[in-house]
Design a protein around this motif. Structure first.
Motif, PDB file in Angstrom:
ATOM      1  N   VAL A 224       0.838  -1.193   0.000  1.00 24.57           N
ATOM      2  CA  VAL A 224       0.000   0.000   0.000  1.00 24.57           C
ATOM      3  C   VAL A 224       0.874   1.244   0.000  1.00 24.57           C
ATOM      4  N   ALA A 225       0.293   2.352  -0.452  1.00 19.25           N
ATOM      5  CA  ALA A 225       1.001   3.627  -0.461  1.00 19.25           C
ATOM      6  C   ALA A 225       0.458   4.494   0.669  1.00 19.25           C
ATOM      7  N   LEU A 226       1.319   4.843   1.602  1.00 18.15           N
ATOM      8  CA  LEU A 226       0.916   5.770   2.654  1.00 18.15           C
ATOM      9  C   LEU A 226       0.798   7.163   2.046  1.00 18.15           C
ATOM     10  N   ARG A 227      -0.149   7.942   2.547  1.00 18.19           N
ATOM     11  CA  ARG A 227      -0.333   9.308   2.062  1.00 18.19           C
ATOM     12  C   ARG A 227       0.510  10.229   2.934  1.00 18.19           C
ATOM     13  N   PRO A 228       1.630  10.743   2.384  1.00 19.38           N
ATOM     14  CA  PRO A 228       2.599  11.513   3.186  1.00 19.38           C
ATOM     15  C   PRO A 228       1.976  12.677   3.956  1.00 19.38           C
ATOM     16  N   GLU A 229       0.971  13.324   3.374  1.00 17.11           N
ATOM     17  CA  GLU A 229       0.369  14.487   4.040  1.00 17.11           C
ATOM     18  C   GLU A 229      -0.430  14.101   5.280  1.00 17.11           C
ATOM     19  N   THR A 230      -0.680  12.805   5.490  1.00 13.72           N
ATOM     20  CA  THR A 230      -1.442  12.359   6.660  1.00 13.72           C
ATOM     21  C   THR A 230      -0.567  11.743   7.746  1.00 13.72           C
ATOM     22  N   VAL A 231       0.724  11.639   7.515  1.00  9.91           N
ATOM     23  CA  VAL A 231       1.631  11.005   8.482  1.00  9.91           C
ATOM     24  C   VAL A 231       1.741  11.866   9.744  1.00  9.91           C
ATOM     25  N   ALA A 232       1.541  11.222  10.896  1.00 10.53           N
ATOM     26  CA  ALA A 232       1.639  11.925  12.181  1.00 10.53           C
ATOM     27  C   ALA A 232       2.390  11.050  13.184  1.00 10.53           C
TER      28      ALA A 232
ATOM     29  N   SER B 283      -3.566   4.265   0.550  1.00 10.57           N
ATOM     30  CA  SER B 283      -4.373   3.848  -0.593  1.00 10.57           C
ATOM     31  C   SER B 283      -3.856   2.491  -1.043  1.00 10.57           C
ATOM     32  N   GLY B 284      -4.753   1.681  -1.595  1.00 10.57           N
ATOM     33  CA  GLY B 284      -4.391   0.342  -2.022  1.00 10.57           C
ATOM     34  C   GLY B 284      -5.041  -0.697  -1.129  1.00 10.57           C
ATOM     35  N   VAL B 285      -4.662  -1.945  -1.366  1.00 13.20           N
ATOM     36  CA  VAL B 285      -5.209  -3.072  -0.610  1.00 13.20           C
ATOM     37  C   VAL B 285      -4.082  -3.704   0.194  1.00 13.20           C
ATOM     38  N   LEU B 286      -4.278  -3.779   1.509  1.00 12.08           N
ATOM     39  CA  LEU B 286      -3.264  -4.386   2.383  1.00 12.08           C
ATOM     40  C   LEU B 286      -3.057  -5.851   2.025  1.00 12.08           C
ATOM     41  N   ALA B 287      -1.808  -6.227   1.811  1.00  8.75           N
ATOM     42  CA  ALA B 287      -1.460  -7.619   1.526  1.00  8.75           C
ATOM     43  C   ALA B 287      -0.013  -7.862   1.934  1.00  8.75           C
ATOM     44  N   ALA B 288       0.266  -9.055   2.447  1.00 11.76           N
ATOM     45  CA  ALA B 288       1.641  -9.420   2.792  1.00 11.76           C
ATOM     46  C   ALA B 288       2.469  -9.497   1.519  1.00 11.76           C
ATOM     47  N   SER B 289       3.678  -8.954   1.564  1.00 12.92           N
ATOM     48  CA  SER B 289       4.546  -8.937   0.395  1.00 12.92           C
ATOM     49  C   SER B 289       5.997  -8.976   0.851  1.00 12.92           C
ATOM     50  N   SER B 290       6.897  -9.149  -0.102  1.00 10.66           N
ATOM     51  CA  SER B 290       8.330  -9.133   0.184  1.00 10.66           C
ATOM     52  C   SER B 290       8.646 -10.171   1.261  1.00 10.66           C
ATOM     53  N   GLU B 291       9.254  -9.736   2.375  1.00 11.53           N
ATOM     54  CA  GLU B 291       9.654 -10.683   3.415  1.00 11.53           C
ATOM     55  C   GLU B 291       8.526 -10.989   4.402  1.00 11.53           C
TER      56      GLU B 291
END
Length: 138
Positions: free
Chosen positions: A61-69, A97-105
């Motif tokens: 998923v892509a985090l929305r940088p403007e919402t990071v706190a 945004s996107g659909v959470l899914a396990a990926s990579s490691e």
């Protein structure tokens, strides 16, 4: 590896995602413990750069940088037995945004309640304690 070459501090960044009173946790391949999603910075990355990269790699998923706190920063002994090694975890919330899914490691993701606290390492347990005290975890 000599004593002097062992890092004394592992500096990490983590994404705190709570839904319905449960926090998102991830279990890496080959491990028997869950962690708050995130990871270690590469080179001169900022907390934000590390957070965006790690969550994209691990959870697709892509985090929305403007919402990071910033939620808080915690330090505790490392989960893996390593004398004197401390993990620092800087925690942030963010919309995505996107659909959470396990990926990579990452092999598995799960939503944990406070009762699942023993399944995460010491530094994550400190976050669980604060979230529970604030009434954010069931």
């Amino acid at each position: 590896m000599t004593e002097e070459s062992v890092p004394r501090l592992i500096d990490t960044v983590a994404w705190v995602r709570i839904e319905d009173g449960r926090i998102l946790c991830a279990r890496p391949r080959g491990k028997d413990i869950f962690y708050i999603p995130g990871g270690k910075r590469e080179g001169a990355e900022t907390d934000l750069q590390t957070l965006l990269r790690e969550i994209d790699e691990e959870l697709t998923v892509a985090l929305r940088p403007e919402t990071v706190a910033h939620v808080g920063t915690y330090e505790a002994a490392a989960h893996e037995p390593a004398d004197g090694v401390v993990v620092r975890m800087s925690c942030y919330t963010a919309d995505y945004s996107g659909v959470l899914a396990a990926s990579s490691e990452i092999e598995e993701v799960a939503w944990f309640a406070y009762a699942d606290r023993p399944l995460v390492p010491p530094v994550d347990q400190l976050l669980f304690d604060d979230l529970s005290a604030a009434g954010r975890l069931v």
